[in-house]
Design a protein around this motif. Structure first.
Motif, PDB file in Angstrom:
ATOM      1  N   VAL A   5       0.878  -1.174   0.000  1.00 38.28           N
ATOM      2  CA  VAL A   5       0.000   0.000   0.000  1.00 38.28           C
ATOM      3  C   VAL A   5       0.910   1.217   0.000  1.00 38.28           C
ATOM      4  N   LEU A   6       0.822   2.029  -1.052  1.00 37.15           N
ATOM      5  CA  LEU A   6       1.701   3.172  -1.222  1.00 37.15           C
ATOM      6  C   LEU A   6       1.107   4.411  -0.556  1.00 37.15           C
ATOM      7  N   LEU A   7       1.863   4.979   0.392  1.00 40.61           N
ATOM      8  CA  LEU A   7       1.364   6.085   1.195  1.00 40.61           C
ATOM      9  C   LEU A   7       2.274   7.299   1.140  1.00 40.61           C
ATOM     10  N   ASP A  31       2.164  -4.748   3.235  1.00 34.42           N
ATOM     11  CA  ASP A  31       3.184  -3.798   3.671  1.00 34.42           C
ATOM     12  C   ASP A  31       2.689  -2.383   3.408  1.00 34.42           C
ATOM     13  N   LEU A  32       2.877  -1.500   4.386  1.00 30.31           N
ATOM     14  CA  LEU A  32       2.613  -0.081   4.206  1.00 30.31           C
ATOM     15  C   LEU A  32       3.929   0.553   3.793  1.00 30.31           C
ATOM     16  N   VAL A  33       3.974   1.110   2.598  1.00 36.08           N
ATOM     17  CA  VAL A  33       5.208   1.651   2.031  1.00 36.08           C
ATOM     18  C   VAL A  33       5.071   3.170   1.939  1.00 36.08           C
ATOM     19  N   SER A  34       6.002   3.867   2.579  1.00 41.71           N
ATOM     20  CA  SER A  34       5.978   5.325   2.613  1.00 41.71           C
ATOM     21  C   SER A  34       6.891   5.908   1.552  1.00 41.71           C
ATOM     22  N   VAL A  35       6.335   6.827   0.762  1.00 41.26           N
ATOM     23  CA  VAL A  35       7.135   7.505  -0.248  1.00 41.26           C
ATOM     24  C   VAL A  35       8.210   8.352   0.416  1.00 41.26           C
ATOM     25  N   LYS A  36       7.923   8.861   1.606  1.00 42.99           N
ATOM     26  CA  LYS A  36       8.908   9.657   2.344  1.00 42.99           C
ATOM     27  C   LYS A  36       9.430   8.825   3.513  1.00 42.99           C
ATOM     28  N   ASP A  37      10.544   9.253   4.089  1.00 43.20           N
ATOM     29  CA  ASP A  37      11.083   8.547   5.249  1.00 43.20           C
ATOM     30  C   ASP A  37      10.239   8.846   6.480  1.00 43.20           C
ATOM     31  N   GLY A  42      -2.116  10.692   7.614  1.00 47.05           N
ATOM     32  CA  GLY A  42      -3.271  10.667   6.740  1.00 47.05           C
ATOM     33  C   GLY A  42      -3.993  12.003   6.694  1.00 47.05           C
ATOM     34  N   ARG A  43      -4.986  12.055   5.869  1.00 37.32           N
ATOM     35  CA  ARG A  43      -5.787  13.256   5.638  1.00 37.32           C
ATOM     36  C   ARG A  43      -6.350  13.841   6.928  1.00 37.32           C
ATOM     37  N   PHE A  44      -6.697  12.975   7.878  1.00 40.53           N
ATOM     38  CA  PHE A  44      -7.316  13.432   9.118  1.00 40.53           C
ATOM     39  C   PHE A  44      -6.348  13.420  10.297  1.00 40.53           C
ATOM     40  N   GLY A  45      -5.047  13.444  10.006  1.00 37.63           N
ATOM     41  CA  GLY A  45      -4.037  13.627  11.035  1.00 37.63           C
ATOM     42  C   GLY A  45      -3.591  12.393  11.770  1.00 37.63           C
ATOM     43  N   ILE A  46      -3.970  11.224  11.316  1.00 42.19           N
ATOM     44  CA  ILE A  46      -3.554   9.988  11.978  1.00 42.19           C
ATOM     45  C   ILE A  46      -2.213   9.547  11.388  1.00 42.19           C
ATOM     46  N   ALA A  47      -1.207   9.404  12.257  1.00 39.97           N
ATOM     47  CA  ALA A  47       0.127   8.989  11.798  1.00 39.97           C
ATOM     48  C   ALA A  47       0.221   7.468  11.801  1.00 39.97           C
ATOM     49  N   LEU A  65      -0.096  -3.749  -6.014  1.00 44.59           N
ATOM     50  CA  LEU A  65       0.211  -2.397  -5.570  1.00 44.59           C
ATOM     51  C   LEU A  65      -1.108  -1.659  -5.395  1.00 44.59           C
ATOM     52  N   ILE A  66      -1.314  -1.080  -4.203  1.00 46.13           N
ATOM     53  CA  ILE A  66      -2.566  -0.396  -3.883  1.00 46.13           C
ATOM     54  C   ILE A  66      -2.276   1.083  -3.644  1.00 46.13           C
ATOM     55  N   LEU A  67      -3.051   1.939  -4.314  1.00 47.46           N
ATOM     56  CA  LEU A  67      -2.928   3.385  -4.146  1.00 47.46           C
ATOM     57  C   LEU A  67      -4.223   3.935  -3.555  1.00 47.46           C
ATOM     58  N   PRO A  68      -4.217   4.291  -2.272  1.00 44.17           N
ATOM     59  CA  PRO A  68      -5.369   4.989  -1.710  1.00 44.17           C
ATOM     60  C   PRO A  68      -5.449   6.390  -2.320  1.00 44.17           C
ATOM     61  N   GLY A  69      -6.609   6.997  -2.226  1.00 44.98           N
ATOM     62  CA  GLY A  69      -6.772   8.356  -2.722  1.00 44.98           C
ATOM     63  C   GLY A  69      -6.528   9.373  -1.630  1.00 44.98           C
ATOM     64  N   GLY A  70      -7.204  10.483  -1.741  1.00 48.22           N
ATOM     65  CA  GLY A  70      -7.002  11.594  -0.823  1.00 48.22           C
ATOM     66  C   GLY A  70      -6.045  12.598  -1.432  1.00 48.22           C
ATOM     67  N   PRO A  71      -5.757  13.665  -0.705  1.00 47.94           N
ATOM     68  CA  PRO A  71      -4.861  14.701  -1.226  1.00 47.94           C
ATOM     69  C   PRO A  71      -3.486  14.179  -1.636  1.00 47.94           C
ATOM     70  N   GLN A  72      -3.080  13.008  -1.144  1.00 45.69           N
ATOM     71  CA  GLN A  72      -1.774  12.451  -1.523  1.00 45.69           C
ATOM     72  C   GLN A  72      -1.656  12.224  -3.020  1.00 45.69           C
ATOM     73  N   HIS A  73      -2.778  12.096  -3.721  1.00 40.66           N
ATOM     74  CA  HIS A  73      -2.683  11.788  -5.151  1.00 40.66           C
ATOM     75  C   HIS A  73      -1.909  12.876  -5.908  1.00 40.66           C
TER      76      HIS A  73
END
Length: 183
Positions: A5-7, A31-37, A42-47, A65-73
């Motif tokens: 899951v790409l986050l 696996d939760l994979v973070s584009v940043k270190d 998330g959108r609502f402030g949950i780390a 490969l899963i891409l959630p939406g939200g402002p991250q797109h």
């Protein structure tokens, strides 16, 4: 089976965690994979942590490969390494590419929806060269798209059925007392 899951900051929590939880119930390694270190917010402030770093993650081991939406797109759309990865998954008939809400628009802008049936957040739909379907989740070959946060569970079932088969997916649905949504 393994899913990544790409986050990035601003992802839609329900679209990431709903499918993650249901896929884990099915025995899929997620696996939760973070584009940043570091942790992503998330959108609502949950780390969320721990996440695995994109830069060192072995995507060859992932079946999906899963891409959630939200402002991250928006940030994913501008990341050349992410775009290259999307093409790699789309071109590999052994891999599943799944995107929900705003994230299918990234696929559309990359030409990956041409000739495909898909859905996305309705207000963001454009002429992507495919056929927009008014449904919560749409599967076309190894491409799975979902409409919105409200579609997170249907999106998860579509991914699960593709990865684990209909019989196993139906068993997981029964274990959580799922009743289908009538559209």
């Amino acid at each position: 089976m393994k899913a990544a899951v790409l986050l990035d900051n601003g992802f839609e929590e329900l679209e990431a965690m709903g499918p993650t939880a249901l896929l884990k119930r099915a025995g899929v390694d997620v696996d939760l994979v973070s584009v940043k270190d570091g942790p992503v917010v998330g959108r609502f402030g949950i780390a969320y942590q721990p996440t695995l770093p994109f830069s060192s993650y072995d995507f060859d081991q992932a079946d999906c490969l899963i891409l959630p939406g939200g402002p991250q797109h928006e940030t994913l759309r501008r990341n050349e390494a992410v775009l290259k990865l999307l093409h790699r998954f789309a071109e590999d008939d052994q891999k599943v590419l799944a995107a929900i809400c705003a994230s299918p628009t990234i696929l559309g802008q990359e030409g990956l929806l041409k000739g495909k049936r898909y859905t996305c957040f309705t207000a963001l739909n454009q002429d992507f060269g495919g056929t927009y379907v008014d449904a919560y989740a749409v599967t076309d070959g190894n491409l799975i798209t979902g409409r919105s946060a409200a579609a997170s569970i249907e999106f998860a079932w579509a991914i699960m059925e593709k990865l684990c088969g209909k019989e196993h997916c139906d068993q997981v649905k029964a274990s959580v007392y799922y009743k289908p949504v009538v559209q």
